[in-house]
Design an enzyme around this catalytic site. Sequence first.
Site, PDB file in Angstrom:
ATOM      1  CG  ASP A 242     -19.289  33.613  12.038  1.00 54.66           C
ATOM      2  OD1 ASP A 242     -18.767  34.641  11.580  1.00 54.66           O
ATOM      3  OD2 ASP A 242     -18.632  32.596  12.307  1.00 54.66           O
ATOM      4  CD  GLU A 243     -16.891  39.231  12.945  1.00 54.26           C
ATOM      5  OE1 GLU A 243     -15.708  38.875  12.838  1.00 54.26           O
ATOM      6  OE2 GLU A 243     -17.295  40.375  12.648  1.00 54.26           O
TER       7      GLU A 243
END
Length: 282
Positions: free
Chosen positions: A198-199
């Site tokens: 989720d970066e």
Amino acid sequence: MRKLAEATTEGVVFHHNGVVTDVNDALQGLLGRTSTDIVGRNTLDFIPERWKPTVSEYMQSGHEEPYEAAVLDTNGVEIPVEIVGKTMPFKGGTYRLAVLRDIRARKAAQARIEFMALHDTLTQLPNRLYLMERLDSILALARRRRTAVATLFIDLDNFKLVNDSLGHHAGDALLREVACRLKLAVRDADVVARLGGDEFLIVLTDIASPDDAGLVAVNLIESVSVDVIIDGRAVSVSPSIGISVFPDDGDTADELIRHADTAMYRAKNCGRSNYQFFPRIG
């Protein structure tokens, strides 16, 4: 020779000093033209302007090795082709035979492979490899122009909770939606990439001051924090954003990303759903 030409699915054209003397059905189908519209015209009439020097040199020098070029169909659309030419003596003169193979499928497959190598399969955003190449180029240009560049390291708050409670299907849908929102929140010249999980990382090119990056970060937080409807359920996440600015916070891509990552963790520690600049000493 005519029977052979008609038996193949590849386009065949005969020409003398560049003037078309005969074509097969496959060539007519490739160009979307009849033989009446082709025979008697110069072969270069059917070649895109940018390819004419290459094709002309090949014909004039009598080359016979395969090469790639393009032809124009009746609507002026470029069709990539592989061409093999052969020189043939006939009735005291010298003619050329050219065989054209439609390579649109090959080109599309190559483009897809290249795209997949440089992009994230889930979000279609540039991946880390592509990001590093682009960021290096952006920084090189910024050094010459003496302009500033900002890197925004983004991590989604509570994403693991969404994955654990609703499953990976929901998590993937959420990541795709976030990717779309991030792209819409920045300029076309900026870069939005997925680093993994989720970066995400955004590169803001040619900014006037660090304040510009702060304004973008505010817009990103507002945009990403809006609920996403997945399978009829409202799902909400917020971004924590760390910002580093070239040249003050680093001179290389690795430095800037590492410092933006550090600032992102600072944003997490400050309550999440906010942005922080890389802490400078002095």
